[in-house]
Design an enzyme around this catalytic site. Structure first.
Site: not given
Length: 344
Positions: A270, A326
């Site tokens: 991610s 992230h």
């Protein structure tokens, strides 16, 4: 491909001209020696909208017909094309039944739908309209195939395949939802990287996933956004942005998440995927400032911002998500793309 706009081009090609009307009615007209031909187009109803009852719709268009006849001093004949995405519902078909001058068009199948009492032709227009619908059907198939092919860019597809193969291999060896097992096979752990100097974990953790749901979610997003960035930047630049953002996201995770929770384990693609989003965001903003629109249409500023904000908000409102990775990946992808594509 916008079916409605293409239909309007078709009508113009048949010699019809758009008539300015009030109330939102879409009307096209073709004046001949003793007759004025009218074609009304009723767009499909969008989700959340209510379709106007057919009888009420007919009253409105009949008033416009009368105005045309008075203005031109000629008889007017009119055809209404009602657009649908799929077959009309039974209630709508029942409403249409009494009116012979209504044709239904199913945009999904490319079919012209004529019911029992509908007229079979409108001054030779049926055949060219059916040819137009067939052309649109084939064009849509071709565009869907191209879009499907565009989704599978070589480097991005290879990254997806590698993630899947690694997941399958580890699933055969043990439990990919077990933190200790994942730590033993390359996931991020504070003691491994900092105390034992296993720097390789910054890289290997990018290809590990905690369970099938984690993998599926990441790979679907990667297929959608990664292919777009690779098409624009090229293969090697894209690989550099992806891996660079992934490693930076691992470093961010190490110092901002694992430093506070040294016994937790972190893994997943991610961070690199957020890097891809950051890269796309840079390209869109670059186009905005340079007053170009190609990439804005290709990617979509609003859609990309919605995706980034939605993904970040989900992370901050859900436990067990490495938000530092992230954010770090997003910033890194933005910067790396800027460095590699500033002159492109």
């Amino acid at each position: 491909m916008d079916f409605f706009n293409e239909l309007q081009k078709f009508l113009a090609g048949q010699g019809f001209g758009r008539v300015k009307t009030s109330g939102g009615t879409i009307l096209w007209m073709k004046e001949e020696t003793h007759l004025v031909k009218l074609v009304e187009v009723v767009p499909e109803v969008l989700p959340g909208q209510d379709r106007q009852p057919v009888e009420q719709q007919e009253e409105t268009i009949r008033r416009l017909e009368n105005q045309v006849m008075i203005r031109y001093g000629k008889k007017a004949d009119r055809l209404t094309l009602m657009l649908f995405r799929g077959m009309p519902g039974e209630r709508v078909i029942d409403e249409i039944g009494p009116f012979e001058n209504i044709w239904c068009v199913d945009q999904s199948s490319g079919n012209l739908l004529l019911y029992e009492h509908q007229r079979s032709d409108f001054y030779g227009m049926r055949e060219p309209l059916e040819q137009f619908l067939e052309h649109m059907k084939q064009k849509e198939k071709s565009e869907n195939l191209k879009e499907w092919q565009r989704m599978f860019q070589p480097v991005n597809t290879a990254l997806v395949v590698i993630n899947i193969l690694v997941f399958i291999l580890l699933s055969l060896l043990g439990d990919v939802t077990d933190a200790e097992f994942m730590a033993d096979h390359g996931a991020m752990v504070w003691s491994g990287v900092v105390e034992q100097g296993e720097v390789y974990r910054l890289f290997t953790s990018m290809f590990l996933h905690f369970g099938a749901d984690h993998l599926l979610q990441n790979m679907l997003i990667l297929l959608l956004v990664g292919s777009r960035l690779e098409r624009i930047t090229g293969r090697m630049r894209y690989l550099g942005i992806y891996l660079g953002a992934g490693i930076v996201s691992s470093v961010a995770s190490l110092f901002f998440t694992l430093a506070r929770e040294p016994y937790s384990v972190s893994a997943g693609a991610s961070g690199a995927i957020f890097g891809v989003m950051g890269g796309l965001l840079f390209l869109i903003l670059k186009d905005v400032f340079q007053k170009r629109r190609h990439r804005i249409r290709e990617i979509g500023l609003v859609g990309m911002m919605f995706m980034i904000v939605g993904a970040l908000s989900y992370g901050f409102s859900t436990t067990g998500v490495d938000n530092a990775a992230h954010v770090g990946g997003l910033i890194a992808g933005f910067v790396f793309t800027g460095l590699l594509m500033v002159k492109k």
